[in-house]
Motif scaffolding. Structure first.
Motif, PDB file in Angstrom:
ATOM      1  N   ARG A 105     -20.173  11.583  81.718  1.00 35.39           N
ATOM      2  CA  ARG A 105     -19.708  10.120  81.232  1.00 35.39           C
ATOM      3  C   ARG A 105     -20.762   9.762  80.080  1.00 35.39           C
ATOM      4  O   ARG A 105     -19.789   8.919  78.909  1.00 35.39           O
ATOM      5  CB  ARG A 105     -20.153   9.531  82.047  1.00 35.39           C
ATOM      6  N   ARG A 106     -22.065  10.155  79.734  1.00 39.10           N
ATOM      7  CA  ARG A 106     -23.291   9.644  78.802  1.00 39.10           C
ATOM      8  C   ARG A 106     -23.807  10.733  78.960  1.00 39.10           C
ATOM      9  O   ARG A 106     -24.635  11.562  79.523  1.00 39.10           O
ATOM     10  CB  ARG A 106     -23.736   8.630  79.754  1.00 39.10           C
ATOM     11  N   PHE A 107     -24.519  10.977  77.112  1.00 37.10           N
ATOM     12  CA  PHE A 107     -25.269  11.409  77.063  1.00 37.10           C
ATOM     13  C   PHE A 107     -26.200  10.577  76.239  1.00 37.10           C
ATOM     14  O   PHE A 107     -26.195   9.921  74.906  1.00 37.10           O
ATOM     15  CB  PHE A 107     -24.731  12.476  75.784  1.00 37.10           C
ATOM     16  N   ALA A 108     -27.579  10.726  76.856  1.00 39.70           N
ATOM     17  CA  ALA A 108     -28.795   9.851  76.218  1.00 39.70           C
ATOM     18  C   ALA A 108     -29.946  10.946  75.569  1.00 39.70           C
ATOM     19  O   ALA A 108     -30.545  12.202  76.382  1.00 39.70           O
ATOM     20  CB  ALA A 108     -29.610   9.621  77.789  1.00 39.70           C
ATOM     21  N   VAL A 109     -30.313  10.431  74.612  1.00 43.95           N
ATOM     22  CA  VAL A 109     -31.071  11.705  74.167  1.00 43.95           C
ATOM     23  C   VAL A 109     -32.708  10.853  73.477  1.00 43.95           C
ATOM     24  O   VAL A 109     -32.481   9.609  73.183  1.00 43.95           O
ATOM     25  CB  VAL A 109     -30.345  12.101  72.795  1.00 43.95           C
ATOM     26  N   ALA A 110     -33.598  11.258  73.621  1.00 43.80           N
ATOM     27  CA  ALA A 110     -35.175  10.326  73.644  1.00 43.80           C
ATOM     28  C   ALA A 110     -34.655  10.341  72.013  1.00 43.80           C
ATOM     29  O   ALA A 110     -35.028  11.439  70.766  1.00 43.80           O
ATOM     30  CB  ALA A 110     -36.004  11.563  73.535  1.00 43.80           C
ATOM     31  N   SER A 111     -34.834   9.479  71.009  1.00 44.93           N
ATOM     32  CA  SER A 111     -35.658   9.019  69.873  1.00 44.93           C
ATOM     33  C   SER A 111     -37.079   9.028  69.928  1.00 44.93           C
ATOM     34  O   SER A 111     -37.589   8.243  70.891  1.00 44.93           O
ATOM     35  CB  SER A 111     -34.628   7.760  69.095  1.00 44.93           C
ATOM     36  N   SER A 112     -37.506   7.293  69.136  1.00 48.42           N
ATOM     37  CA  SER A 112     -38.578   6.772  68.697  1.00 48.42           C
ATOM     38  C   SER A 112     -38.926   5.761  68.176  1.00 48.42           C
ATOM     39  O   SER A 112     -37.948   5.634  67.542  1.00 48.42           O
ATOM     40  CB  SER A 112     -39.773   8.280  68.136  1.00 48.42           C
ATOM     41  N   ILE A 113     -40.451   5.164  68.947  1.00 48.39           N
ATOM     42  CA  ILE A 113     -40.066   3.868  68.107  1.00 48.39           C
ATOM     43  C   ILE A 113     -40.334   4.222  66.424  1.00 48.39           C
ATOM     44  O   ILE A 113     -40.006   3.152  65.578  1.00 48.39           O
ATOM     45  CB  ILE A 113     -42.017   3.027  68.702  1.00 48.39           C
ATOM     46  N   GLY A 114     -40.493   5.253  66.232  1.00 53.06           N
ATOM     47  CA  GLY A 114     -41.849   5.704  64.715  1.00 53.06           C
ATOM     48  C   GLY A 114     -40.484   5.898  63.709  1.00 53.06           C
ATOM     49  O   GLY A 114     -40.156   5.505  62.575  1.00 53.06           O
ATOM     50  N   VAL A 115     -38.379   5.028  64.482  1.00 50.26           N
ATOM     51  CA  VAL A 115     -38.068   5.144  64.060  1.00 50.26           C
ATOM     52  C   VAL A 115     -37.585   4.023  62.904  1.00 50.26           C
ATOM     53  O   VAL A 115     -37.303   3.726  61.620  1.00 50.26           O
ATOM     54  CB  VAL A 115     -36.727   5.186  64.212  1.00 50.26           C
ATOM     55  N   TYR A 116     -38.750   3.062  63.532  1.00 46.27           N
ATOM     56  CA  TYR A 116     -38.588   1.639  63.041  1.00 46.27           C
ATOM     57  C   TYR A 116     -40.230   1.577  61.840  1.00 46.27           C
ATOM     58  O   TYR A 116     -39.586   0.065  60.837  1.00 46.27           O
ATOM     59  CB  TYR A 116     -39.160   0.543  63.362  1.00 46.27           C
ATOM     60  N   ILE A 117     -40.956   2.868  61.082  1.00 48.44           N
ATOM     61  CA  ILE A 117     -41.484   2.624  60.336  1.00 48.44           C
ATOM     62  C   ILE A 117     -41.324   2.207  59.444  1.00 48.44           C
ATOM     63  O   ILE A 117     -40.150   2.461  58.454  1.00 48.44           O
ATOM     64  CB  ILE A 117     -42.217   4.143  60.869  1.00 48.44           C
ATOM     65  N   GLY A 118     -41.842   1.300  58.234  1.00 49.18           N
ATOM     66  CA  GLY A 118     -41.238   0.842  57.167  1.00 49.18           C
ATOM     67  C   GLY A 118     -41.031  -0.592  57.289  1.00 49.18           C
ATOM     68  O   GLY A 118     -40.800  -1.599  56.087  1.00 49.18           O
ATOM     69  N   ARG A 119     -40.899  -1.258  58.756  1.00 51.34           N
ATOM     70  CA  ARG A 119     -39.664  -2.297  58.733  1.00 51.34           C
ATOM     71  C   ARG A 119     -41.269  -3.459  58.699  1.00 51.34           C
ATOM     72  O   ARG A 119     -42.295  -2.860  59.626  1.00 51.34           O
ATOM     73  CB  ARG A 119     -38.955  -2.224  59.604  1.00 51.34           C
ATOM     74  N   PRO A 120     -41.257  -4.826  58.200  1.00 52.84           N
ATOM     75  CA  PRO A 120     -42.327  -5.562  58.862  1.00 52.84           C
ATOM     76  C   PRO A 120     -41.691  -6.546  59.284  1.00 52.84           C
ATOM     77  O   PRO A 120     -42.992  -7.287  59.894  1.00 52.84           O
ATOM     78  CB  PRO A 120     -41.896  -6.163  56.948  1.00 52.84           C
TER      79      PRO A 120
END
Length: 296
Positions: A105-120
């Motif tokens: 039904r669902r597939f969850a995967v760990a991403s990171s807060i770090g993907v936002y680096i560079g956004r002010p």
């Protein structure tokens, strides 16, 4: 049955506990770690699995009739970045193969807060376009690159992807001398009766206590429906090291200050009803109690 890869790691174990608390059957995988945390003993099925072994991964998914997958397994980079990327990408692709083969039904995967680096902007929310930016660590780079891999791999399959942009998480089972989060080493020094490493009292930012992170992921996996594919997972508020120090009846040196990035969790709250149970003081108290009987 819900599969949690890396289920004896910090976030995986707390996710498995939260799923069991909600009444679900859970199988967790581990590769090198064998010790089962006390709060999971007798509550989950534990399987030894090298996630880079595709045949073994598919066999496990069939053996346990897996209905949902939370893929949290990952390795620690060594000197060769290509070897690290090859290992973790193999694990991710095998997890996706299992999800597709079992029509979960669902597939969850760990991403990171770090993907936002560079956004002010502060706080960081899921609708922000992700910038091209220099990333501080190979793990963050892999997780950012992995997001479109997951969504494209599952497109048209009926499997819902859930990208977990997990904030700065700490708590029971974390390395007490972790280089990735200053709170456990700070607490460890205090518990040893030593002077803790200095921290700017007014510095801080995003943080989430591991039991809260696990419960948020469990709610995302079990909610009747989700309106989005991407969710920030954290406490939804900034913190300062002063709060940690005050909770330990210690003093951090003055300095720092200013605005610090943290994750907006409005989407998570609206779709699952999640609210953190631990503020910094409650988290420190719980962690100190845990550490009194456990080494990690």
């Amino acid at each position: 049955m819900i599969l949690v890869t890396g289920g004896l790691g910090m976030i995986g174990a707390h996710t498995a506990r939260a799923l069991a608390d909600l009444g679900h059957q859970v199988v967790v995988t581990a590769h090198r770690r064998a010790e089962v945390p006390s709060f999971l003993a007798g509550r989950v099925t534990v399987e030894t699995l090298d996630v880079t072994d595709r045949d073994a991964f598919l066999a496990l998914a069939d053996r346990h009739e897996i209905t949902d997958i939370v893929h949290l397994a990952g390795s620690i980079p060594g000197d060769d970045p290509v070897a690290y990327f090859r290992t973790d990408m193999a694990g991710l692709l095998n997890a996706l193969d299992a999800a597709r083969a079992r029509s979960v039904r669902r597939f969850a995967v760990a991403s990171s807060i770090g993907v936002y680096i560079g956004r002010p902007e502060i706080p960081w929310h899921e609708e922000l376009p992700l910038p091209a930016a220099h990333l501080p660590h190979l793990i963050v780079a892999f997780k950012k690159a992995g997001e479109p891999v997951v969504t494209h791999a599952l497109q048209g399959t009926g499997v819902q992807p859930v990208l977990l942009r997990i904030g700065s998480t700490w708590g029971p089972l974390m390395d007490p001398e972790s280089p990735f989060n200053p709170i456990p080493p700070y607490v460890s020094a205090v518990l040893r009766g030593e002077e803790p490493p200095p921290l700017h009292a007014d510095d801080g930012g995003d943080t989430c206590y591991a039991p809260d992170a696990g419960r948020a992921i469990a709610l995302l996996m079990t909610a009747p429906s989700l309106r989005h594919d991407t969710y920030n997972v954290s406490s939804g508020r900034p913190f300062t090291y002063r709060e940690v120090a005050d909770a330990l009846e210690a003093e951090a040196r003055p300095g720092g200050g200013g605005a610090h990035p943290y994750l907006d969790i409005t989407r998570l709250t609206e779709d699952t009803g999640f609210k953190p149970e631990f503020d910094p003081a409650a988290a420190v108290a719980d962690y100190v109690a845990w550490r009194s009987a456990n080494s990690r």
